[in-house]
Design an enzyme around this catalytic site. Sequence first.
Site, PDB file in Angstrom:
ATOM      1  CB  CYS A 199       2.721  10.372   1.331  1.00 45.64           C
ATOM      2  SG  CYS A 199       0.886  10.865   1.294  1.00 45.64           S
ATOM      3  CG  HIS A 254       7.556   7.607   5.407  1.00 43.31           C
ATOM      4  ND1 HIS A 254       7.595   7.241   4.358  1.00 43.31           N
ATOM      5  CD2 HIS A 254       6.404   7.717   6.268  1.00 43.31           C
ATOM      6  CE1 HIS A 254       6.218   6.697   3.965  1.00 43.31           C
ATOM      7  NE2 HIS A 254       5.652   6.998   5.128  1.00 43.31           N
ATOM      8  NE  ARG A 301      -1.013   2.303   2.970  1.00 41.13           N
ATOM      9  CZ  ARG A 301      -0.429   3.543   3.418  1.00 41.13           C
ATOM     10  NH1 ARG A 301      -0.345   4.770   2.629  1.00 41.13           N
ATOM     11  NH2 ARG A 301       0.168   3.589   4.599  1.00 41.13           N
ATOM     12  CG  ASP A 302       3.306   4.423   2.916  1.00 41.39           C
ATOM     13  OD1 ASP A 302       3.096   5.175   1.920  1.00 41.39           O
ATOM     14  OD2 ASP A 302       3.373   4.567   4.170  1.00 41.39           O
ATOM     15  CG  HIS A 328       3.616   4.873   9.314  1.00 43.72           C
ATOM     16  ND1 HIS A 328       3.005   3.445   8.586  1.00 43.72           N
ATOM     17  CD2 HIS A 328       3.945   5.657   8.181  1.00 43.72           C
ATOM     18  CE1 HIS A 328       3.038   3.826   7.221  1.00 43.72           C
ATOM     19  NE2 HIS A 328       3.621   5.134   7.070  1.00 43.72           N
ATOM     20  CG  ASN A 343       6.800   3.491   4.285  1.00 42.70           C
ATOM     21  OD1 ASN A 343       6.633   3.609   3.260  1.00 42.70           O
ATOM     22  ND2 ASN A 343       6.230   3.598   5.505  1.00 42.70           N
TER      23      ASN A 343
HETATM   24  P1  HMG Z   1     -13.232  14.615  -2.612  1.00 45.12           P
HETATM   25  O1  HMG Z   1     -12.865  14.941  -4.012  1.00 45.12           O
HETATM   26  O2  HMG Z   1     -13.190  15.623  -1.611  1.00 45.12           O
HETATM   27  O3  HMG Z   1     -14.375  13.514  -2.595  1.00 45.12           O
HETATM   28  O4  HMG Z   1     -12.057  13.667  -1.953  1.00 45.12           O
HETATM   29  P2  HMG Z   1     -15.856  13.995  -2.378  1.00 45.12           P
HETATM   30  O5  HMG Z   1     -16.226  13.406  -1.118  1.00 45.12           O
HETATM   31  O6  HMG Z   1     -16.109  15.407  -2.846  1.00 45.12           O
HETATM   32  O7  HMG Z   1     -16.457  12.996  -3.742  1.00 45.12           O
HETATM   33  C1  HMG Z   1     -16.247  13.313  -4.953  1.00 45.12           C
HETATM   34  C2  HMG Z   1     -16.353  11.979  -6.012  1.00 45.12           C
HETATM   35  O8  HMG Z   1     -15.452  11.082  -5.612  1.00 45.12           O
HETATM   36  C3  HMG Z   1     -17.675  11.887  -5.620  1.00 45.12           C
HETATM   37  O9  HMG Z   1     -17.994  11.196  -7.156  1.00 45.12           O
HETATM   38  C4  HMG Z   1     -17.507  10.581  -4.811  1.00 45.12           C
HETATM   39  O10 HMG Z   1     -18.304   9.282  -5.127  1.00 45.12           O
HETATM   40  C5  HMG Z   1     -16.052   9.962  -5.206  1.00 45.12           C
HETATM   41  P3  HMG Z   1     -18.999  11.931  -8.057  1.00 45.12           P
HETATM   42  O11 HMG Z   1     -20.271  11.915  -7.251  1.00 45.12           O
HETATM   43  O12 HMG Z   1     -18.661  13.168  -8.238  1.00 45.12           O
HETATM   44  O13 HMG Z   1     -19.116  10.986  -9.206  1.00 45.12           O
HETATM   45  N1  HMG Z   1     -15.493   9.371  -4.233  1.00 45.12           N
HETATM   46  C6  HMG Z   1     -15.101   8.146  -4.196  1.00 45.12           C
HETATM   47  N2  HMG Z   1     -14.751   7.126  -4.969  1.00 45.12           N
HETATM   48  C7  HMG Z   1     -14.181   6.100  -4.789  1.00 45.12           C
HETATM   49  N3  HMG Z   1     -13.572   5.548  -3.637  1.00 45.12           N
HETATM   50  C8  HMG Z   1     -13.730   6.705  -2.807  1.00 45.12           C
HETATM   51  C9  HMG Z   1     -14.453   7.947  -2.745  1.00 45.12           C
HETATM   52  N4  HMG Z   1     -14.523   8.976  -2.224  1.00 45.12           N
HETATM   53  C10 HMG Z   1     -15.424   9.816  -2.971  1.00 45.12           C
HETATM   54  N5  HMG Z   1     -13.274   6.348  -1.334  1.00 45.12           N
HETATM   55  C11 HMG Z   1     -11.041  11.900  -0.529  1.00 45.12           C
HETATM   56  C12 HMG Z   1     -11.883  13.140  -0.783  1.00 45.12           C
HETATM   57  C13 HMG Z   1     -10.701  11.625   0.941  1.00 45.12           C
HETATM   58  C14 HMG Z   1     -11.773  10.767  -1.240  1.00 45.12           C
HETATM   59  C15 HMG Z   1      -9.798  12.098  -1.607  1.00 45.12           C
HETATM   60  O14 HMG Z   1      -9.161  13.064  -0.721  1.00 45.12           O
HETATM   61  C16 HMG Z   1      -8.837  10.788  -1.241  1.00 45.12           C
HETATM   62  O15 HMG Z   1      -8.966   9.782  -1.914  1.00 45.12           O
HETATM   63  N6  HMG Z   1      -7.678  10.811  -0.484  1.00 45.12           N
HETATM   64  C17 HMG Z   1      -6.746   9.935  -0.430  1.00 45.12           C
HETATM   65  C18 HMG Z   1      -5.445  10.485  -0.217  1.00 45.12           C
HETATM   66  C19 HMG Z   1      -4.584   9.319  -0.064  1.00 45.12           C
HETATM   67  O16 HMG Z   1      -4.814   8.130  -0.185  1.00 45.12           O
HETATM   68  N7  HMG Z   1      -3.251   9.531   0.317  1.00 45.12           N
HETATM   69  C20 HMG Z   1      -2.372   8.451   0.567  1.00 45.12           C
HETATM   70  C21 HMG Z   1      -2.621   7.722   1.840  1.00 45.12           C
HETATM   71  S1  HMG Z   1      -2.200   8.532   3.460  1.00 45.12           S
HETATM   72  C22 HMG Z   1      -0.447   8.144   3.805  1.00 45.12           C
HETATM   73  O17 HMG Z   1       0.148   7.647   2.909  1.00 45.12           O
HETATM   74  C23 HMG Z   1       0.045   8.488   5.166  1.00 45.12           C
HETATM   75  C24 HMG Z   1       0.075   7.089   5.904  1.00 45.12           C
HETATM   76  O18 HMG Z   1       1.217   6.247   5.033  1.00 45.12           O
HETATM   77  C25 HMG Z   1       0.865   7.461   7.321  1.00 45.12           C
HETATM   78  C26 HMG Z   1       2.184   8.206   7.195  1.00 45.12           C
HETATM   79  O19 HMG Z   1       2.888   8.270   6.654  1.00 45.12           O
HETATM   80  O20 HMG Z   1       1.921   9.353   7.842  1.00 45.12           O
HETATM   81  C27 HMG Z   1      -1.287   6.189   6.282  1.00 45.12           C
HETATM   82 MG    MG Z   2       3.423   6.436   5.107  1.00 38.44          MG
END
Ligand code: HMG
Ligand code: MG
Length: 314
Positions: free
Chosen positions: A256, A225, A30-31, A223, A265
Amino acid sequence: MGVRELGLPQRVSSSGELPERVTIWEVGPRDGLQNEKSIVPVEVKLEFLDRLATAGLTTLEATSFVHPKWVPQLADAEQLLAGLDQREGVRYPVLVPNERGLNRALEAGVGHIAIFASATETFAQRNLNSTLDEQFSMFEPVVTRALAEGLEVRGYLSMCFGDPWEGAVPAEQVVKAGTRLLELGCSQLSLGDTIGVATAGQVEGLLAGFGEAGVDVGALAVHFHDTYGQALANTLAALRCGVSTVDASAGGLGGCPYAESATGNLATEDLVWMLDGLGVQHGVDLGALVETSVWMAERLGRPSASRVVNALGG
Ligand code: HMG
Ligand code: MG
């Protein structure tokens, strides 16, 4: 490419208190893969997961049910889950940000999810398109429903030490946000050094802060990096404070896409090497893991970032 004869580190027990056993929470699929420039074919991801399970890892964070436009690298989440040959004794958590993501995860039959929050306002905006407060309103119905459906829920908290836009992040701010995730019903809280800037003293300070707030260290994971090469030192500091779940990524893959300057990581192999030296159990076959990362590096067309993979896998 084969794996060199393993010269195991000399076992010397530590003077400080260390856990007898560490649970390694493998985040490579995933990450690691969310940050790749190219999209890795689903068959390769499935083989990666299979090899990691064969190497003895029992928690494999498989993918994310996020918006596919935000993270195209993981847009194949449904396909991946459908093709996954789930092993007994292995859990396959997935990231879920909102109710739409939870619906998708439930349809795919997952048993374990992780929500992911930010300790800072700017990263909440950039990563989740929400404010710091709004993110909790987004997670609340997700956790409530997931628990009612019998799922396990982990909470991630990002930017626990430093943030590329806001600078150093005060421990009190992190403790406040982390406590809110636990109060929502997360059974574990993983403290993320998203951009890899933390040093060991800061780690001790933050864990002490959670302790003072009444949080049991058993509910915390770390966690790290490795941007500044501190991930292993930070992990050792956390282990000495009583943490026994450590996130790591095979071959040191990772980053990220929404955090400037985030690199790989902590490499699982580097962690395993240190734990072996300290006599801390983990259940992983280092040789099989190194072979997996060498294989993955060949698929990605570049060498692994892990020092241990390079030392043993050449
Ligand atoms: P948004 O654009 O604000 O979403 O994104 P929305 O709620 O306004 O919806 C817009 C459209 O997206 C809608 O469709 C929803 O149905 C669709 P429409 O009506 O326009 O056709 N939608 C989705 N479709 C599929 N799956 C979904 C989904 N949600 C809405 N889940 C959102 C908001 C949170 C979805 C967006 O910002 C997002 O997906 N962010 C994820 C970013 C991400 O994955 N980042 C990496 C992971 S975090 C990380 O790596 C850190 C970590 O490792 C720890 C660390 O290192 O600190 C964990
Ligand atoms: Mg991470």
